[in-house]
Design a protein around this motif. Structure first.
Motif, PDB file in Angstrom:
ATOM      1  N   SER A  14      -3.884 -45.942  98.738  1.00 57.07           N
ATOM      2  CA  SER A  14      -3.956 -47.199  97.988  1.00 57.07           C
ATOM      3  C   SER A  14      -3.619 -46.974  96.510  1.00 57.07           C
ATOM      4  CB  SER A  14      -5.355 -47.802  98.126  1.00 57.07           C
ATOM      5  OG  SER A  14      -5.478 -48.968  97.340  1.00 57.07           O
ATOM      6  N   GLN A  15      -4.148 -45.879  95.949  1.00 53.79           N
ATOM      7  CA  GLN A  15      -3.839 -45.554  94.549  1.00 53.79           C
ATOM      8  C   GLN A  15      -2.347 -45.275  94.381  1.00 53.79           C
ATOM      9  OE1 GLN A  15      -5.687 -45.234  91.741  1.00 53.79           O
ATOM     10  NE2 GLN A  15      -7.797 -45.389  92.460  1.00 53.79           N
ATOM     11  N   LEU A  16      -1.779 -44.554  95.348  1.00 54.27           N
ATOM     12  CA  LEU A  16      -0.351 -44.248  95.278  1.00 54.27           C
ATOM     13  C   LEU A  16       0.495 -45.512  95.378  1.00 54.27           C
ATOM     14  CD1 LEU A  16      -0.151 -40.998  97.450  1.00 54.27           C
ATOM     15  CD2 LEU A  16       0.188 -41.194  94.977  1.00 54.27           C
ATOM     16  N   SER A  17       0.068 -46.447  96.213  1.00 55.21           N
ATOM     17  CA  SER A  17       0.803 -47.716  96.348  1.00 55.21           C
ATOM     18  C   SER A  17       0.823 -48.467  95.017  1.00 55.21           C
ATOM     19  CB  SER A  17       0.163 -48.581  97.436  1.00 55.21           C
ATOM     20  OG  SER A  17       0.319 -47.999  98.712  1.00 55.21           O
ATOM     21  N   GLN A  18      -0.295 -48.420  94.307  1.00 63.25           N
ATOM     22  CA  GLN A  18      -0.352 -49.076  93.002  1.00 63.25           C
ATOM     23  C   GLN A  18       0.583 -48.388  92.007  1.00 63.25           C
ATOM     24  OE1 GLN A  18      -4.392 -49.685  91.571  1.00 63.25           O
ATOM     25  NE2 GLN A  18      -5.140 -49.978  93.646  1.00 63.25           N
ATOM     26  N   MET A  19       0.622 -47.055  92.039  1.00 65.41           N
ATOM     27  CA  MET A  19       1.528 -46.319  91.149  1.00 65.41           C
ATOM     28  C   MET A  19       2.981 -46.655  91.462  1.00 65.41           C
ATOM     29  SD  MET A  19      -0.235 -42.532  91.156  1.00 65.41           S
ATOM     30  CE  MET A  19      -1.972 -42.299  90.755  1.00 65.41           C
ATOM     31  N   ILE A  44       5.794 -48.362  89.006  1.00 62.64           N
ATOM     32  CA  ILE A  44       7.087 -47.740  88.705  1.00 62.64           C
ATOM     33  C   ILE A  44       8.226 -48.704  89.028  1.00 62.64           C
ATOM     34  CG2 ILE A  44       8.662 -45.857  89.328  1.00 62.64           C
ATOM     35  CD1 ILE A  44       6.140 -44.149  89.877  1.00 62.64           C
ATOM     36  N   HIS A  45       8.099 -49.400  90.146  1.00 65.98           N
ATOM     37  CA  HIS A  45       9.123 -50.369  90.546  1.00 65.98           C
ATOM     38  C   HIS A  45       9.218 -51.518  89.543  1.00 65.98           C
ATOM     39  CE1 HIS A  45      10.278 -53.898  93.339  1.00 65.98           C
ATOM     40  NE2 HIS A  45      11.368 -53.403  92.786  1.00 65.98           N
ATOM     41  N   SER A  46       8.079 -52.134  89.259  1.00 65.43           N
ATOM     42  CA  SER A  46       8.097 -53.334  88.408  1.00 65.43           C
ATOM     43  C   SER A  46       8.508 -53.036  86.971  1.00 65.43           C
ATOM     44  CB  SER A  46       6.719 -54.008  88.430  1.00 65.43           C
ATOM     45  OG  SER A  46       5.729 -53.144  87.902  1.00 65.43           O
ATOM     46  N   GLU A  47       8.182 -51.840  86.487  1.00 66.27           N
ATOM     47  CA  GLU A  47       8.483 -51.506  85.093  1.00 66.27           C
ATOM     48  C   GLU A  47       9.876 -50.922  84.901  1.00 66.27           C
ATOM     49  OE1 GLU A  47       6.630 -52.134  82.418  1.00 66.27           O
ATOM     50  OE2 GLU A  47       5.164 -53.148  83.722  1.00 66.27           O
ATOM     51  N   ASN A  48      10.567 -50.644  86.006  1.00 67.94           N
ATOM     52  CA  ASN A  48      11.873 -49.988  85.880  1.00 67.94           C
ATOM     53  C   ASN A  48      12.985 -50.679  86.664  1.00 67.94           C
ATOM     54  OD1 ASN A  48      11.368 -47.186  84.384  1.00 67.94           O
ATOM     55  ND2 ASN A  48       9.634 -47.545  85.754  1.00 67.94           N
ATOM     56  N   LYS A  50       7.178 -47.327  97.106  1.00 67.88           N
ATOM     57  CA  LYS A  50       6.154 -47.437  98.139  1.00 67.88           C
ATOM     58  C   LYS A  50       5.512 -46.077  98.405  1.00 67.88           C
ATOM     59  CE  LYS A  50       9.271 -46.693 102.070  1.00 67.88           C
ATOM     60  NZ  LYS A  50       9.757 -47.239 103.371  1.00 67.88           N
ATOM     61  N   ALA A  51       4.277 -46.109  98.920  1.00 69.31           N
ATOM     62  CA  ALA A  51       3.611 -44.893  99.357  1.00 69.31           C
ATOM     63  C   ALA A  51       4.081 -44.586 100.773  1.00 69.31           C
ATOM     64  CB  ALA A  51       2.097 -45.078  99.335  1.00 69.31           C
ATOM     65  N   ILE A  52       4.519 -43.359 101.006  1.00 63.39           N
ATOM     66  CA  ILE A  52       5.010 -42.989 102.327  1.00 63.39           C
ATOM     67  C   ILE A  52       4.011 -42.091 103.067  1.00 63.39           C
ATOM     68  CG2 ILE A  52       7.425 -43.279 101.759  1.00 63.39           C
ATOM     69  CD1 ILE A  52       7.623 -40.275 101.276  1.00 63.39           C
ATOM     70  N   SER A  53       2.930 -41.695 102.383  1.00 67.33           N
ATOM     71  CA  SER A  53       1.856 -40.932 103.011  1.00 67.33           C
ATOM     72  C   SER A  53       0.655 -41.006 102.081  1.00 67.33           C
ATOM     73  CB  SER A  53       2.275 -39.471 103.243  1.00 67.33           C
ATOM     74  OG  SER A  53       2.325 -38.762 102.019  1.00 67.33           O
ATOM     75  N   ASP A  54      -0.383 -40.250 102.396  1.00 70.39           N
ATOM     76  CA  ASP A  54      -1.543 -40.244 101.507  1.00 70.39           C
ATOM     77  C   ASP A  54      -1.397 -39.221 100.387  1.00 70.39           C
ATOM     78  OD1 ASP A  54      -1.785 -37.940 102.925  1.00 70.39           O
ATOM     79  OD2 ASP A  54      -3.775 -38.331 103.727  1.00 70.39           O
ATOM     80  N   ARG A  55      -0.179 -38.703 100.214  1.00 65.20           N
ATOM     81  CA  ARG A  55       0.084 -37.765  99.119  1.00 65.20           C
ATOM     82  C   ARG A  55       1.400 -38.047  98.391  1.00 65.20           C
ATOM     83  NH1 ARG A  55      -4.383 -36.911 100.206  1.00 65.20           N
ATOM     84  NH2 ARG A  55      -5.555 -34.953 100.358  1.00 65.20           N
ATOM     85  N   GLU A  56       2.290 -38.851  98.983  1.00 65.67           N
ATOM     86  CA  GLU A  56       3.619 -39.013  98.411  1.00 65.67           C
ATOM     87  C   GLU A  56       4.033 -40.477  98.272  1.00 65.67           C
ATOM     88  OE1 GLU A  56       6.053 -35.042  99.759  1.00 65.67           O
ATOM     89  OE2 GLU A  56       5.865 -36.663 101.228  1.00 65.67           O
ATOM     90  N   LYS A  97      16.884 -41.845  96.766  1.00 65.24           N
ATOM     91  CA  LYS A  97      15.436 -41.892  96.990  1.00 65.24           C
ATOM     92  C   LYS A  97      14.787 -40.660  96.361  1.00 65.24           C
ATOM     93  CE  LYS A  97      15.737 -44.547 101.283  1.00 65.24           C
ATOM     94  NZ  LYS A  97      15.385 -44.614 102.729  1.00 65.24           N
ATOM     95  N   VAL A  98      13.857 -40.924  95.448  1.00 59.48           N
ATOM     96  CA  VAL A  98      13.157 -39.846  94.749  1.00 59.48           C
ATOM     97  C   VAL A  98      11.716 -39.787  95.269  1.00 59.48           C
ATOM     98  CG1 VAL A  98      12.500 -38.871  92.521  1.00 59.48           C
ATOM     99  CG2 VAL A  98      14.573 -40.273  92.718  1.00 59.48           C
ATOM    100  N   ILE A  99      11.312 -38.594  95.683  1.00 56.02           N
ATOM    101  CA  ILE A  99       9.970 -38.403  96.242  1.00 56.02           C
ATOM    102  C   ILE A  99       9.065 -37.759  95.194  1.00 56.02           C
ATOM    103  CG2 ILE A  99       8.618 -37.467  98.150  1.00 56.02           C
ATOM    104  CD1 ILE A  99      10.819 -39.429  98.977  1.00 56.02           C
ATOM    105  N   TYR A 100       7.908 -38.369  94.994  1.00 54.96           N
ATOM    106  CA  TYR A 100       6.895 -37.810  94.094  1.00 54.96           C
ATOM    107  C   TYR A 100       5.626 -37.513  94.890  1.00 54.96           C
ATOM    108  CZ  TYR A 100       9.666 -39.271  90.045  1.00 54.96           C
ATOM    109  OH  TYR A 100      10.655 -39.426  89.116  1.00 54.96           O
ATOM    110  N   ARG A 101       4.989 -36.409  94.534  1.00 53.77           N
ATOM    111  CA  ARG A 101       3.752 -36.017  95.205  1.00 53.77           C
ATOM    112  C   ARG A 101       2.621 -35.929  94.185  1.00 53.77           C
ATOM    113  NH1 ARG A 101       2.512 -33.841 100.094  1.00 53.77           N
ATOM    114  NH2 ARG A 101       0.573 -32.632 100.240  1.00 53.77           N
ATOM    115  N   ILE A 102       1.461 -36.444  94.555  1.00 54.25           N
ATOM    116  CA  ILE A 102       0.324 -36.438  93.651  1.00 54.25           C
ATOM    117  C   ILE A 102      -0.305 -35.054  93.616  1.00 54.25           C
ATOM    118  CG2 ILE A 102      -1.386 -37.125  95.404  1.00 54.25           C
ATOM    119  CD1 ILE A 102      -2.720 -38.849  93.224  1.00 54.25           C
TER     120      ILE A 102
END
Length: 202
Positions: free
Chosen positions: A67-72, A76-80, A89-95, A133-138
């Protein structure tokens, strides 16, 4: 009866009377009528003696991280959007996955992520036609802290809902990484309790 035996008898009698005075608040029909200044105290019986409800609630801590990742990703989407970001979008509970049209603005987007979400680390970039597509991991330590905090928040929510019942001295505590133990003395309607507090274990 010798003088020594008489003294022992008086001691036993005095001890018995003192015990009765101390335990008087626990006697049915007597405890509620005693003044507050009464020197005794009321025993708190365990669930095995007085009855009650016992539950183990599971908290979906991975969903809290997602849920936190979805907010992040949403931020990122709305500001850029002006930098060709079309989806986040969040694609897992870490990315999370940030989708862009081409390479325009990629440096600006990465700078935004580093400044706004320093706990996200870029791990991969994938080309899909005209889309990138750029993948980010928390950071794992941050993810674990979110999970820990989600259980603490769930405990607080359960405690607030249990106050509705006016239960004296309920036991609400963490068990392991993602569970909560709830003990409610004198409350035997387990179904009603679950309806009231069970929804927090999500």
């Amino acid at each position: 009866m010798t003088r020594e035996h008489k003294i022992q008898s008086y001691i036993y009698l005095a001890a018995t009377i003192l015990c009765l005075i101390i335990l008087a608040p626990n006697f049915p029909g007597i405890g509620d009528s005693l003044p507050k200044s009464w020197p005794g105290y009321k025993l708190n019986l365990g669930l095995d003696l007085q009855g009650g409800s016992y539950m183990v609630l599971g908290v979906q801590t991975d969903e809290a991280v997602k849920s936190q990742l979805s907010q992040m990703a949403g931020a990122i989407h709305s500001e850029n959007k002006k930098f060709s970001v079309i989806k986040g979008k969040a694609i897992s509970d870490r990315e999370i996955e940030i989708t862009m049209l081409g390479e325009r603005g990629i440096n600006e987007v990465e700078a935004y992520v580093r400044k706004s979400f320093p706990n996200l680390n870029k791990t991969d970039t994938q080309e899909d036609g005209s889309r990138r597509k750029v993948i980010y991991r928390i950071n794992e330590q941050v993810a674990q802290q979110i999970k820990h905090d989600s259980v603490a928040q769930a405990i607080e929510t359960v405690r607030n809902r249990i106050d509705y019942y006016g239960v004296a001295e309920p036991t609400i505590q963490r068990s392991g990484e993602d569970q909560i133990i709830v003990q409610l003395p004198s409350i035997t309607d387990l179904k009603a309790v679950k309806q009231t507090i069970g929804s927090v274990a999500k």
